[in-house]
Design a protein around this motif. Structure first.
Motif, PDB file in Angstrom:
ATOM      1  N   ARG A  56       0.834  -1.200   0.000  1.00 57.95           N
ATOM      2  CA  ARG A  56       0.000   0.000   0.000  1.00 57.95           C
ATOM      3  C   ARG A  56       0.874   1.257   0.000  1.00 57.95           C
ATOM      4  O   ARG A  56       1.914   1.294   0.658  1.00 57.95           O
ATOM      5  CB  ARG A  56      -0.927   0.007   1.220  1.00 57.95           C
ATOM      6  N   THR A  96       3.457   2.863   2.882  1.00 59.12           N
ATOM      7  CA  THR A  96       3.928   1.853   3.833  1.00 59.12           C
ATOM      8  C   THR A  96       5.332   1.356   3.504  1.00 59.12           C
ATOM      9  O   THR A  96       5.844   0.463   4.182  1.00 59.12           O
ATOM     10  CB  THR A  96       2.965   0.644   3.889  1.00 59.12           C
ATOM     11  N   GLU A  97       5.963   1.935   2.497  1.00 55.57           N
ATOM     12  CA  GLU A  97       7.263   1.437   2.041  1.00 55.57           C
ATOM     13  C   GLU A  97       8.312   1.404   3.151  1.00 55.57           C
ATOM     14  O   GLU A  97       9.079   0.446   3.243  1.00 55.57           O
ATOM     15  CB  GLU A  97       7.782   2.265   0.861  1.00 55.57           C
ATOM     16  N   GLN A 118       7.922   1.065   6.408  1.00 58.14           N
ATOM     17  CA  GLN A 118       7.624  -0.036   7.332  1.00 58.14           C
ATOM     18  C   GLN A 118       7.984  -1.376   6.700  1.00 58.14           C
ATOM     19  O   GLN A 118       8.541  -2.256   7.359  1.00 58.14           O
ATOM     20  CB  GLN A 118       6.150  -0.009   7.734  1.00 58.14           C
ATOM     21  N   GLU A 166      -0.428  -7.049   6.461  1.00 60.62           N
ATOM     22  CA  GLU A 166      -1.174  -5.807   6.677  1.00 60.62           C
ATOM     23  C   GLU A 166      -0.771  -4.688   5.713  1.00 60.62           C
ATOM     24  O   GLU A 166      -1.495  -3.709   5.564  1.00 60.62           O
ATOM     25  CB  GLU A 166      -1.031  -5.333   8.122  1.00 60.62           C
ATOM     26  N   PHE A 167       0.360  -4.839   5.041  1.00 65.12           N
ATOM     27  CA  PHE A 167       0.849  -3.800   4.141  1.00 65.12           C
ATOM     28  C   PHE A 167       0.587  -4.091   2.670  1.00 65.12           C
ATOM     29  O   PHE A 167       0.825  -3.232   1.817  1.00 65.12           O
ATOM     30  CB  PHE A 167       2.353  -3.587   4.352  1.00 65.12           C
TER      31      PHE A 167
END
Length: 119
Positions: free
Chosen positions: A11, A14-15, A17, A82-83
Protein backbone atom coordinates in the motif's frame (compact mmCIF):
# COMPACT_ATOMS: atom_id res chain seq x y z
CA UNK A 1 22.68 -22.21 -9.34
CA UNK A 2 19.22 -20.96 -10.24
CA UNK A 3 17.73 -17.51 -9.62
CA UNK A 4 14.07 -16.84 -8.92
CA UNK A 5 12.18 -13.66 -8.13
CA UNK A 6 8.71 -12.80 -6.94
CA UNK A 7 7.02 -9.43 -6.94
CA UNK A 8 4.18 -7.93 -5.00
CA UNK A 9 2.80 -4.48 -4.27
CA UNK A 10 2.42 -2.76 -0.93
CA UNK A 11 0.00 0.00 0.00
CA UNK A 12 1.21 3.54 -0.76
CA UNK A 13 2.89 5.16 2.21
CA UNK A 14 3.93 1.85 3.83
CA UNK A 15 7.26 1.44 2.04
CA UNK A 16 9.39 2.46 5.05
CA UNK A 17 7.62 -0.04 7.33
CA UNK A 18 7.98 -2.77 4.71
CA UNK A 19 11.68 -1.96 4.21
CA UNK A 20 12.22 -2.25 7.97
CA UNK A 21 10.46 -5.63 8.12
CA UNK A 22 12.31 -7.03 5.12
CA UNK A 23 15.72 -5.78 6.28
CA UNK A 24 15.49 -7.01 9.87
CA UNK A 25 14.00 -10.49 10.05
CA UNK A 26 16.00 -13.50 11.22
CA UNK A 27 17.32 -15.46 8.22
CA UNK A 28 16.02 -18.98 7.64
CA UNK A 29 18.12 -22.13 7.81
CA UNK A 30 20.12 -22.13 4.59
CA UNK A 31 19.81 -25.84 3.77
CA UNK A 32 16.74 -28.02 3.33
CA UNK A 33 16.46 -31.61 4.58
CA UNK A 34 17.04 -32.92 1.03
CA UNK A 35 20.28 -30.92 0.65
CA UNK A 36 18.92 -28.07 -1.47
CA UNK A 37 20.72 -24.89 -0.49
CA UNK A 38 19.47 -21.33 -0.39
CA UNK A 39 22.59 -19.47 -1.51
CA UNK A 40 21.37 -15.92 -1.07
CA UNK A 41 18.47 -13.52 -1.19
CA UNK A 42 18.07 -9.90 -2.24
CA UNK A 43 15.10 -7.60 -1.78
CA UNK A 44 14.36 -4.47 -3.77
CA UNK A 45 11.58 -1.89 -3.37
CA UNK A 46 10.53 1.12 -5.43
CA UNK A 47 7.23 2.96 -5.68
CA UNK A 48 5.36 0.29 -3.75
CA UNK A 49 6.71 -2.63 -5.79
CA UNK A 50 8.73 -5.25 -3.90
CA UNK A 51 10.97 -7.75 -5.69
CA UNK A 52 12.36 -10.65 -3.66
CA UNK A 53 15.11 -12.56 -5.45
CA UNK A 54 16.73 -15.80 -4.32
CA UNK A 55 19.55 -17.95 -5.56
CA UNK A 56 19.36 -21.67 -4.89
CA UNK A 57 21.31 -24.81 -5.59
CA UNK A 58 18.79 -27.61 -5.93
CA UNK A 59 15.04 -27.93 -6.06
CA UNK A 60 12.68 -24.90 -5.97
CA UNK A 61 9.68 -26.79 -4.50
CA UNK A 62 11.95 -28.06 -1.72
CA UNK A 63 13.11 -24.53 -0.89
CA UNK A 64 9.55 -23.19 -0.96
CA UNK A 65 8.31 -25.89 1.43
CA UNK A 66 11.33 -25.36 3.66
CA UNK A 67 10.84 -21.59 3.82
CA UNK A 68 7.12 -21.98 4.52
CA UNK A 69 8.00 -24.04 7.60
CA UNK A 70 10.61 -21.64 8.98
CA UNK A 71 9.31 -19.72 12.03
CA UNK A 72 11.06 -16.46 11.11
CA UNK A 73 9.63 -16.55 7.58
CA UNK A 74 6.13 -17.39 8.82
CA UNK A 75 6.28 -14.42 11.20
CA UNK A 76 7.64 -12.10 8.49
CA UNK A 77 4.90 -13.09 6.04
CA UNK A 78 2.22 -12.65 8.74
CA UNK A 79 3.51 -9.15 9.52
CA UNK A 80 3.75 -8.23 5.82
CA UNK A 81 0.09 -9.09 5.22
CA UNK A 82 -1.17 -5.81 6.68
CA UNK A 83 0.85 -3.80 4.14
CA UNK A 84 -0.05 -5.69 0.96
CA UNK A 85 -2.08 -4.00 -1.74
CA UNK A 86 -3.64 -7.34 -2.74
CA UNK A 87 -4.52 -9.81 0.02
CA UNK A 88 -3.14 -13.34 -0.05
CA UNK A 89 -3.66 -16.51 1.96
CA UNK A 90 -0.50 -18.39 2.88
CA UNK A 91 -2.23 -20.45 5.57
CA UNK A 92 -2.83 -23.39 3.23
CA UNK A 93 -0.57 -25.07 0.67
CA UNK A 94 -3.11 -24.19 -2.05
CA UNK A 95 -3.15 -20.52 -1.05
CA UNK A 96 0.64 -20.35 -0.95
CA UNK A 97 0.91 -22.06 -4.35
CA UNK A 98 -1.61 -19.64 -5.85
CA UNK A 99 0.28 -16.64 -4.46
CA UNK A 100 3.65 -17.84 -5.73
CA UNK A 101 2.28 -18.77 -9.17
CA UNK A 102 0.94 -15.23 -9.55
CA UNK A 103 3.96 -13.49 -8.00
CA UNK A 104 6.77 -15.45 -9.71
CA UNK A 105 8.60 -13.35 -12.27
CA UNK A 106 9.62 -14.82 -15.60
CA UNK A 107 13.37 -15.40 -15.84
CA UNK A 108 14.62 -13.85 -19.06
CA UNK A 109 18.40 -14.22 -18.91
CA UNK A 110 21.42 -14.43 -16.65
CA UNK A 111 24.83 -13.32 -17.80
CA UNK A 112 27.94 -14.15 -15.83
CA UNK A 113 31.36 -12.71 -16.50
CA UNK A 114 34.15 -15.09 -17.36
CA UNK A 115 37.76 -14.10 -16.99
CA UNK A 116 40.84 -15.58 -18.62
CA UNK A 117 43.77 -16.44 -16.41
CA UNK A 118 46.53 -13.86 -16.57
CA UNK A 119 50.14 -14.89 -16.65
Amino acid sequence: MQRYAITFRVRPGTEDQVKDLLANYDPPAWETPDGTRLLGTSIFIKDGVVVRMMEIDGNLPSVMAHLAAQPSIRELERRLDEFLLEPRDLSTPQGAQAFFRGAMMEHVTTRVATFEARS
